[in-house]
Design a protein around this motif. Structure first.
Motif, short mmCIF file in Angstrom:
data_model
loop_
_atom_site.label_atom_id
_atom_site.label_comp_id
_atom_site.label_asym_id
_atom_site.label_seq_id
_atom_site.Cartn_x
_atom_site.Cartn_y
_atom_site.Cartn_z
N ALA A 165 0.84 -1.20 0.00
CA ALA A 165 0.00 0.00 0.00
C ALA A 165 0.87 1.24 0.00
N LEU A 166 0.44 2.24 -0.74
CA LEU A 166 1.23 3.45 -0.87
C LEU A 166 0.56 4.60 -0.13
N PRO A 167 1.28 5.22 0.78
CA PRO A 167 0.71 6.35 1.50
C PRO A 167 0.46 7.53 0.58
N LEU A 168 -0.49 8.38 0.95
CA LEU A 168 -0.84 9.59 0.21
C LEU A 168 -1.38 9.30 -1.19
N SER A 169 -1.75 8.05 -1.46
CA SER A 169 -2.21 7.70 -2.80
C SER A 169 -3.74 7.79 -2.86
N PRO A 170 -4.30 8.00 -4.06
CA PRO A 170 -5.76 8.07 -4.21
C PRO A 170 -6.40 6.70 -4.02
N ALA A 171 -7.71 6.68 -3.84
CA ALA A 171 -8.43 5.44 -3.53
C ALA A 171 -8.28 4.40 -4.64
N GLN B 193 31.96 -2.09 -9.36
CA GLN B 193 32.51 -0.77 -9.60
C GLN B 193 31.78 0.33 -8.83
N SER B 194 30.73 -0.01 -8.10
CA SER B 194 29.96 1.02 -7.39
C SER B 194 30.08 0.82 -5.89
N GLU B 195 29.63 1.79 -5.17
CA GLU B 195 29.74 1.77 -3.72
C GLU B 195 28.49 1.18 -3.09
N ARG B 196 28.69 0.25 -2.19
CA ARG B 196 27.56 -0.33 -1.46
C ARG B 196 27.08 0.67 -0.43
N ARG B 197 25.79 0.86 -0.36
CA ARG B 197 25.22 1.84 0.55
C ARG B 197 24.39 1.13 1.62
N GLN B 198 24.08 1.87 2.67
CA GLN B 198 23.29 1.33 3.78
C GLN B 198 22.07 2.20 4.03
N CYS B 199 20.99 1.55 4.39
CA CYS B 199 19.82 2.29 4.86
C CYS B 199 19.23 1.56 6.05
N VAL B 200 18.42 2.26 6.81
CA VAL B 200 17.75 1.69 7.99
C VAL B 200 16.27 1.63 7.68
N SER B 201 15.70 0.43 7.75
CA SER B 201 14.28 0.26 7.45
C SER B 201 13.45 0.40 8.72
N PHE B 202 12.24 0.93 8.55
CA PHE B 202 11.34 1.10 9.70
C PHE B 202 9.90 1.00 9.24
N HIS B 203 9.02 0.78 10.22
CA HIS B 203 7.58 0.67 9.95
C HIS B 203 6.86 1.93 10.40
N ALA B 204 5.92 2.37 9.57
CA ALA B 204 5.03 3.48 9.92
C ALA B 204 3.85 3.45 8.96
N ALA B 205 2.68 3.77 9.46
CA ALA B 205 1.47 3.87 8.64
C ALA B 205 1.23 2.60 7.84
N GLY B 206 1.58 1.44 8.42
CA GLY B 206 1.29 0.17 7.78
C GLY B 206 2.21 -0.22 6.64
N PHE C 284 5.57 10.56 11.97
CA PHE C 284 5.73 10.14 10.58
C PHE C 284 4.40 9.66 10.01
N GLY C 285 3.57 9.02 10.83
CA GLY C 285 2.26 8.59 10.35
C GLY C 285 1.40 9.77 9.94
N ALA C 286 1.43 10.85 10.74
CA ALA C 286 0.67 12.05 10.39
C ALA C 286 1.20 12.68 9.12
N LEU C 287 2.51 12.60 8.92
CA LEU C 287 3.11 13.12 7.70
C LEU C 287 2.52 12.44 6.48
N LEU C 288 2.18 11.15 6.63
CA LEU C 288 1.61 10.38 5.53
C LEU C 288 0.09 10.37 5.55
N GLN C 289 -0.49 11.19 6.43
CA GLN C 289 -1.94 11.31 6.56
C GLN C 289 -2.59 9.98 6.90
N ALA C 290 -1.87 9.17 7.70
CA ALA C 290 -2.42 7.89 8.14
C ALA C 290 -3.39 8.13 9.28
N PRO C 291 -4.42 7.27 9.45
CA PRO C 291 -5.35 7.42 10.58
C PRO C 291 -4.60 7.36 11.89
N ALA C 292 -5.00 8.18 12.85
CA ALA C 292 -4.34 8.21 14.16
C ALA C 292 -4.51 6.87 14.84
#
Length: 508
Positions: A51-57, A182-195, A240-248
């Motif tokens: 599911a994509l946040p801020l997306s139309p119905a 030939q490229s640089e390996r990058r790192q990210c931190v994953s997290f859950h918010a708004a489902g 972050f949930g409010a940023l994505l307009q997720a239900p409180a």
């Protein structure tokens, strides 16, 4: 749906005698047709649609198919917002038109039809009519059968459904193996918010902390929960949930909630998220383009990373997460209302080198420099235990076609086993071409700590009566405040692997 009820529509008969191939589909009581030339394939509804946040119905979400991210459009909800959502028994027709991919939800496929021009008619609409994706009609069986012809050009230009380019197999791009070499390996931190699952690139993160006491602010809003004291400054905390307009979800905090402290230009902002999950390594070519979720905050979505066992992760561009006006308000507003206690930051503290650590628990708490850890994964039941392995070895895990030796630290130091091993985490480390996994109770936080807080471990811990994991570590870190001070042993992966030496099998 009666197509003749559309505002301003006009039927135009064609006198051309040419025939054209169409594929037919069923949605409710309606039958639709698409030019066969733009139908790439028809697939079953995927088990996992993100599911994509801020997306139309009418945008059900997205899924990955052979290296491309496919936005899924529910045609019924495009015409009528209260139409039912897609279900597992539905089908998805993948359109490939002008090198753009999009998935259209149908309940069932029909047949391939060769339609003469005399059976087709075109429709015209007033500007902005949602039915404009219907290009015309096909009348068959003496007028007893009506098919509505979808316009692939109009489908690709529905608002909020972007152009996701199909991957073209050209010889111009380096092979994946060469590109990664030939490229640089990058790192990210994953997290859950708004489902959903998101990720910040590691470079953007200053620290990840448990939710502290939040103080009310005159700048409080649905977005800004308040402020917190962070390293001598007042830092705004954004939901972050409010940023994505997720239900409180309610105001009560849970033990899994964390605040990810991110640097946005010259401003520090804390984002409250539901949980922090893992560290994910990736290369630039693994970030796939994703649908534009909305005109609102579109700049914050950089792409999608798909990893085996982790699913689809929405990769964020931290620079676009807040508008310039919001950043200025949070920075200048809090600085003006709640001045930082600059005197508290001594020159020595400002100049001290800072390092990022992962904190974890094996009976007691430890900290490991983040650069020593390749990734963090959940404990897996797929671990196999060949005969003749040392007692400290939980077994071997096939992780993306590479065998990982899993070391059970509790077993190694004669600690009682975890009540539920499935709650454990595995820290994957590299040593040359080999990889090993340390099984720990759980991962706690990611934090930035000054070298001034790191000191040599007391001799009694290193050589005394402490026959436990701490005896292998020769440094400690002092964190917290005078009221809540904690001391963590600094975990040295190489030190422990050298001790184990020949006891460990060589990973194939």
């Amino acid at each position: 749906m009666d197509m003749h009820e559309a505002t301003g529509l006009q039927a135009q008969a064609s006198g051309d005698t040419a025939t054209e191939l169409f594929g037919s589909f069923h949605l409710g009581d309606d039958e639709f047709a698409l030019p066969a030339s733009c139908i790439r394939e028809v697939v079953n509804y995927p088990a996992k649609v993100t599911a994509l946040p801020l997306s139309p119905a009418y945008l059900e979400g997205m899924f990955t198919l052979r290296g491309s991210v496919i936005p899924v459009v529910n045609l019924g909800r495009l015409f009528r917002t209260d139409a039912p959502r897609a279900v597992a028994t539905d089908k998805i027709a993948i359109l490939d038109f002008q090198q753009v991919l999009i998935g259209i939800v149908f309940q069932d496929t029909g047949e391939i039809l060769r339609v003469p021009a005399s059976a087709r008619s075109a429709l015209q609409y007033a500007a902005g009519d949602s039915h404009a994706v219907i290009a015309g009609t096909i009348l068959l069986e003496g007028g007893a059968r009506l098919l509505q012809v979808l316009d692939p050009h109009a489908l690709l230009r529905i608002e909020n459904v972007p152009h996701v380019l199909a991957l073209q197999a050209t010889g111009a791009k380096l092979s994946t193996a060469r590109y990664h070499a030939q490229s640089e390996r990058r790192q990210c931190v994953s997290f859950h918010a708004a489902g959903a699952t998101f990720a910040f690139e590691m470079l953007a993160i200053q620290e990840i902390i448990r939710v502290p006491e939040l103080h009310s602010s005159l700048l409080n809003s649905e977005l800004c929960l308040g402020r917190m004291h962070f390293r001598g400054s007042q830092v705004a905390v954004v939901d972050f949930g409010a940023l994505l307009q997720a239900p409180a979800s309610g105001t009560a905090a849970t033990g899994d909630q964390r605040i990810i402290v991110v640097r946005l230009e010259d401003t520090t902002v804390g984002f409250l998220v539901d949980s922090v999950d893992s560290i994910v390594h990736f290369f630039g070519d693994e970030v796939l383009p994703i649908p534009l979720l909305s005109k609102a905050r579109a700049a914050m979505f950089a792409g999608c990373i798909t990893k085996e066992g982790l699913g689809d992760i929405i990769f964020l561009d931290h620079k676009g997460i807040l508008s310039q006006a919001e950043i200025v308000e949070m920075r200048d507003g809090h600085a003006r209302l709640y001045p930082a206690d600059a005197e508290a930051n001594t020159a020595a503290t400002r100049k001290a080198q800072r390092r990022v650590y992962i904190t974890f628990t094996v009976e007691t708490r430890f900290a490991v420099e983040i650069g020593q850890v390749r990734e963090i994964i959940d404990f897996s039941g797929a671990i196999t235990t060949p005969p003749g392995m040392p007692a400290c070895m939980r077994g071997l895990l096939n992780l993306r076609q590479q065998m990982i030796s899993i070391i059970d630290l509790r077993q190694l130091y004669a600690m009682p086993p975890l009540a539920d091993a499935n709650t454990g985490k595995i820290l994957i480390v590299e040593r040359g071409a080999e990889r090993y996994g340390f099984l720990v109770d759980h991962v706690d936080n990611i934090m930035t700590i000054s070298d001034s807080q790191r000191f040599a471990a007391p001799q009694i811990i290193r050589t005394g009566e402490h026959e436990d994991l701490r005896s292998e570590m020769d440094e400690m870190i002092d964190i917290g405040t005078d009221a809540q001070r904690q001391t963590l042993s600094v975990f040295q992966c190489d030190h422990l692997l050298e001790k184990l030496g020949a006891a460990l099998p060589q990973a194939a």
